[in-house]
Design a protein around this motif. Structure first.
Motif, PDB file in Angstrom:
ATOM      1  N   ILE A   1       0.840  -1.206   0.000  1.00 52.32           N
ATOM      2  CA  ILE A   1       0.000   0.000   0.000  1.00 52.32           C
ATOM      3  C   ILE A   1       0.871   1.250   0.000  1.00 52.32           C
ATOM      4  O   ILE A   1       0.605   2.201  -0.738  1.00 52.32           O
ATOM      5  CB  ILE A   1      -0.968  -0.012   1.200  1.00 52.32           C
ATOM      6  N   HIS A   2       1.925   1.251   0.803  1.00 48.04           N
ATOM      7  CA  HIS A   2       2.748   2.453   0.928  1.00 48.04           C
ATOM      8  C   HIS A   2       3.697   2.685  -0.247  1.00 48.04           C
ATOM      9  O   HIS A   2       4.310   3.747  -0.331  1.00 48.04           O
ATOM     10  CB  HIS A   2       3.487   2.441   2.270  1.00 48.04           C
TER      11      HIS A   2
ATOM     12  N   LYS B   1      -3.960   2.229  10.134  1.00 45.15           N
ATOM     13  CA  LYS B   1      -4.429   3.405   9.402  1.00 45.15           C
ATOM     14  C   LYS B   1      -3.895   3.344   7.976  1.00 45.15           C
ATOM     15  O   LYS B   1      -2.722   3.089   7.751  1.00 45.15           O
ATOM     16  CB  LYS B   1      -3.935   4.671  10.093  1.00 45.15           C
ATOM     17  N   CYS B   2      -4.783   3.590   7.042  1.00 41.66           N
ATOM     18  CA  CYS B   2      -4.412   3.590   5.626  1.00 41.66           C
ATOM     19  C   CYS B   2      -4.658   4.983   5.064  1.00 41.66           C
ATOM     20  O   CYS B   2      -5.786   5.448   5.026  1.00 41.66           O
ATOM     21  CB  CYS B   2      -5.230   2.552   4.864  1.00 41.66           C
ATOM     22  N   GLU B   3      -3.599   5.643   4.646  1.00 40.90           N
ATOM     23  CA  GLU B   3      -3.697   7.017   4.152  1.00 40.90           C
ATOM     24  C   GLU B   3      -4.066   7.089   2.665  1.00 40.90           C
ATOM     25  O   GLU B   3      -4.467   8.127   2.187  1.00 40.90           O
ATOM     26  CB  GLU B   3      -2.369   7.749   4.371  1.00 40.90           C
ATOM     27  N   ASN B   4      -3.890   5.989   1.951  1.00 42.25           N
ATOM     28  CA  ASN B   4      -4.179   6.001   0.514  1.00 42.25           C
ATOM     29  C   ASN B   4      -5.677   6.136   0.263  1.00 42.25           C
ATOM     30  O   ASN B   4      -6.494   5.725   1.082  1.00 42.25           O
ATOM     31  CB  ASN B   4      -3.685   4.714  -0.151  1.00 42.25           C
ATOM     32  N   GLY B   5      -6.028   6.678  -0.881  1.00 43.45           N
ATOM     33  CA  GLY B   5      -7.416   6.752  -1.287  1.00 43.45           C
ATOM     34  C   GLY B   5      -7.865   5.383  -1.758  1.00 43.45           C
ATOM     35  O   GLY B   5      -7.355   4.857  -2.733  1.00 43.45           O
ATOM     36  N   ILE B   6      -8.779   4.794  -1.040  1.00 41.40           N
ATOM     37  CA  ILE B   6      -9.280   3.471  -1.408  1.00 41.40           C
ATOM     38  C   ILE B   6     -10.652   3.654  -2.040  1.00 41.40           C
ATOM     39  O   ILE B   6     -11.563   4.189  -1.415  1.00 41.40           O
ATOM     40  CB  ILE B   6      -9.358   2.548  -0.179  1.00 41.40           C
ATOM     41  N   CYS B   7     -10.762   3.224  -3.286  1.00 37.72           N
ATOM     42  CA  CYS B   7     -12.037   3.420  -3.967  1.00 37.72           C
ATOM     43  C   CYS B   7     -12.848   2.137  -4.065  1.00 37.72           C
ATOM     44  O   CYS B   7     -13.901   2.131  -4.694  1.00 37.72           O
ATOM     45  CB  CYS B   7     -11.830   4.051  -5.339  1.00 37.72           C
TER      46      CYS B   7
ATOM     47  N   GLN C   1     -13.401  -2.312 -13.117  1.00 34.90           N
ATOM     48  CA  GLN C   1     -13.352  -1.151 -14.015  1.00 34.90           C
ATOM     49  C   GLN C   1     -14.282  -0.048 -13.533  1.00 34.90           C
ATOM     50  O   GLN C   1     -13.937   1.130 -13.594  1.00 34.90           O
ATOM     51  CB  GLN C   1     -13.677  -1.580 -15.436  1.00 34.90           C
ATOM     52  N   SER C   2     -15.436  -0.419 -13.018  1.00 30.86           N
ATOM     53  CA  SER C   2     -16.378   0.572 -12.499  1.00 30.86           C
ATOM     54  C   SER C   2     -15.797   1.292 -11.278  1.00 30.86           C
ATOM     55  O   SER C   2     -15.875   2.518 -11.179  1.00 30.86           O
ATOM     56  CB  SER C   2     -17.695  -0.111 -12.136  1.00 30.86           C
ATOM     57  N   LEU C   3     -15.199   0.536 -10.367  1.00 28.41           N
ATOM     58  CA  LEU C   3     -14.597   1.147  -9.184  1.00 28.41           C
ATOM     59  C   LEU C   3     -13.444   2.067  -9.563  1.00 28.41           C
ATOM     60  O   LEU C   3     -13.220   3.090  -8.932  1.00 28.41           O
ATOM     61  CB  LEU C   3     -14.119   0.074  -8.207  1.00 28.41           C
ATOM     62  N   SER C   4     -12.717   1.702 -10.603  1.00 23.11           N
ATOM     63  CA  SER C   4     -11.549   2.490 -10.993  1.00 23.11           C
ATOM     64  C   SER C   4     -11.927   3.832 -11.605  1.00 23.11           C
ATOM     65  O   SER C   4     -11.103   4.745 -11.645  1.00 23.11           O
ATOM     66  CB  SER C   4     -10.664   1.708 -11.963  1.00 23.11           C
ATOM     67  N   THR C   5     -13.153   3.973 -12.052  1.00 24.00           N
ATOM     68  CA  THR C   5     -13.559   5.240 -12.659  1.00 24.00           C
ATOM     69  C   THR C   5     -14.157   6.224 -11.653  1.00 24.00           C
ATOM     70  O   THR C   5     -14.459   7.353 -12.004  1.00 24.00           O
ATOM     71  CB  THR C   5     -14.574   5.005 -13.794  1.00 24.00           C
ATOM     72  N   GLN C   6     -14.323   5.782 -10.414  1.00 23.91           N
ATOM     73  CA  GLN C   6     -14.853   6.693  -9.405  1.00 23.91           C
ATOM     74  C   GLN C   6     -13.826   7.790  -9.139  1.00 23.91           C
ATOM     75  O   GLN C   6     -12.642   7.539  -9.030  1.00 23.91           O
ATOM     76  CB  GLN C   6     -15.158   5.947  -8.119  1.00 23.91           C
ATOM     77  N   ASN C   7     -14.294   8.988  -9.025  1.00 26.28           N
ATOM     78  CA  ASN C   7     -13.392  10.138  -8.830  1.00 26.28           C
ATOM     79  C   ASN C   7     -13.229  10.544  -7.380  1.00 26.28           C
ATOM     80  O   ASN C   7     -12.261  11.206  -7.043  1.00 26.28           O
ATOM     81  CB  ASN C   7     -13.878  11.337  -9.646  1.00 26.28           C
ATOM     82  N   GLU C   8     -14.165  10.168  -6.551  1.00 22.70           N
ATOM     83  CA  GLU C   8     -14.105  10.640  -5.166  1.00 22.70           C
ATOM     84  C   GLU C   8     -13.082   9.827  -4.372  1.00 22.70           C
ATOM     85  O   GLU C   8     -13.102   8.617  -4.364  1.00 22.70           O
ATOM     86  CB  GLU C   8     -15.483  10.484  -4.517  1.00 22.70           C
ATOM     87  N   LYS C   9     -12.179  10.530  -3.723  1.00 17.22           N
ATOM     88  CA  LYS C   9     -11.177   9.865  -2.882  1.00 17.22           C
ATOM     89  C   LYS C   9     -11.736   9.679  -1.487  1.00 17.22           C
ATOM     90  O   LYS C   9     -12.253  10.602  -0.882  1.00 17.22           O
ATOM     91  CB  LYS C   9      -9.909  10.728  -2.797  1.00 17.22           C
ATOM     92  N   THR C  10     -11.675   8.451  -1.010  1.00 14.47           N
ATOM     93  CA  THR C  10     -12.124   8.175   0.337  1.00 14.47           C
ATOM     94  C   THR C  10     -10.949   7.635   1.144  1.00 14.47           C
ATOM     95  O   THR C  10     -10.021   7.060   0.605  1.00 14.47           O
ATOM     96  CB  THR C  10     -13.268   7.156   0.354  1.00 14.47           C
ATOM     97  N   ILE C  11     -10.994   7.850   2.417  1.00 16.18           N
ATOM     98  CA  ILE C  11      -9.890   7.468   3.289  1.00 16.18           C
ATOM     99  C   ILE C  11     -10.406   6.474   4.333  1.00 16.18           C
ATOM    100  O   ILE C  11     -11.461   6.674   4.915  1.00 16.18           O
ATOM    101  CB  ILE C  11      -9.304   8.698   4.019  1.00 16.18           C
ATOM    102  N   ILE C  12      -9.631   5.430   4.556  1.00 15.11           N
ATOM    103  CA  ILE C  12      -9.922   4.510   5.647  1.00 15.11           C
ATOM    104  C   ILE C  12      -9.426   5.148   6.950  1.00 15.11           C
ATOM    105  O   ILE C  12      -8.380   5.773   6.974  1.00 15.11           O
ATOM    106  CB  ILE C  12      -9.169   3.187   5.427  1.00 15.11           C
ATOM    107  N   ASN C  13     -10.162   4.960   8.004  1.00 18.72           N
ATOM    108  CA  ASN C  13      -9.766   5.445   9.327  1.00 18.72           C
ATOM    109  C   ASN C  13      -9.394   6.930   9.322  1.00 18.72           C
ATOM    110  O   ASN C  13      -8.290   7.291   9.687  1.00 18.72           O
ATOM    111  CB  ASN C  13      -8.563   4.650   9.866  1.00 18.72           C
ATOM    112  N   PRO C  14     -10.311   7.816   8.880  1.00 18.78           N
ATOM    113  CA  PRO C  14      -9.949   9.246   8.811  1.00 18.78           C
ATOM    114  C   PRO C  14      -9.578   9.805  10.175  1.00 18.78           C
ATOM    115  O   PRO C  14      -9.956   9.320  11.172  1.00 18.78           O
ATOM    116  CB  PRO C  14     -11.221   9.895   8.264  1.00 18.78           C
TER     117      PRO C  14
END
Length: 191
Positions: A59-60, A86-92, A178-191
């Motif tokens: 991930i890092h 904690k995962c800082e990457n945007g997980i879509c 492919q559908s998940l990869s086109t999502q534009n919104e960045k979400t964070i795990i454990n904000p």
């Protein structure tokens, strides 16, 4: 966008474990998405902490949005990792295939059991797809129901003809990635 794939426990040689599923993904996603598939340590005698460390390193190494996908033990390691670190990457998106839910009857292992409430550690806006074959003879179907109860946002997809290994793959899986990869919104795990 990258896909991080965590394989199952057990031998991972030609036609073993998750190798055919991984080949299916590579052939069908082609150059549209890079797949990162770390070799997990001691797959025939896995250790949860070592596997989570390997997932953490994968991930890092990525500095863009990711989809997390796991097969069998690999999927349960993803959920354990997300419950404890904690995962800082945007997980879509998260895709689980035939994940064992540790702690159920006949599936007791303290090192793999998730110690907290998943719905409190995984952002509810992250799409989660839980795939499980109705006739899985390794991890019974009741395991996917346990994950569904722990993750209210998860979508359960029961399939037939895949068994436990999902080695044939199936077109819907590629469409979901492919559908998940086109999502534009960045979400964070454990904000």
């Amino acid at each position: 966008m990258k896909l991080i794939f965590i394989h199952a426990a057990g031998p991972q040689g030609v036609n073993e474990g998750s190798t055919n599923l991984l080949q299916f993904l590579k052939q069908n996603l082609g150059k549209s998405m890079e797949i990162i598939a770390p070799e997990m340590p001691t797959p025939e005698n896995p250790n949860a902490a070592d596997w989570m460390d390997t997932l953490d390193a994968a991930i890092h190494k990525v500095d863009e949005r990711i989809i997390l996908m796991g097969h069998s033990l690999g999927a349960s390691i993803i959920f354990k990792y997300l419950s404890e670190r904690k995962c800082e990457n945007g997980i879509c998106g998260i895709i689980s295939l035939a994940a064992p839910y540790w702690g159920l009857s006949d599936w007791q292992s303290e090192q793999f059991t998730i110690g907290c409430c998943l719905k409190e550690t995984i952002n509810p806006s992250i799409p989660i797809r839980l795939y499980h074959d109705f006739a899985d003879d390794v991890v019974p179907y009741q395991h996917v129901n346990a994950y569904a109860n722990a993750l209210p946002q998860a979508e359960v997809i029961g399939v037939t003809g895949q068994g436990h290994l999902f080695e044939k793959g199936f077109p819907e899986l590629i469409r979901v990635i492919q559908s998940l990869s086109t999502q534009n919104e960045k979400t964070i795990i454990n904000p």
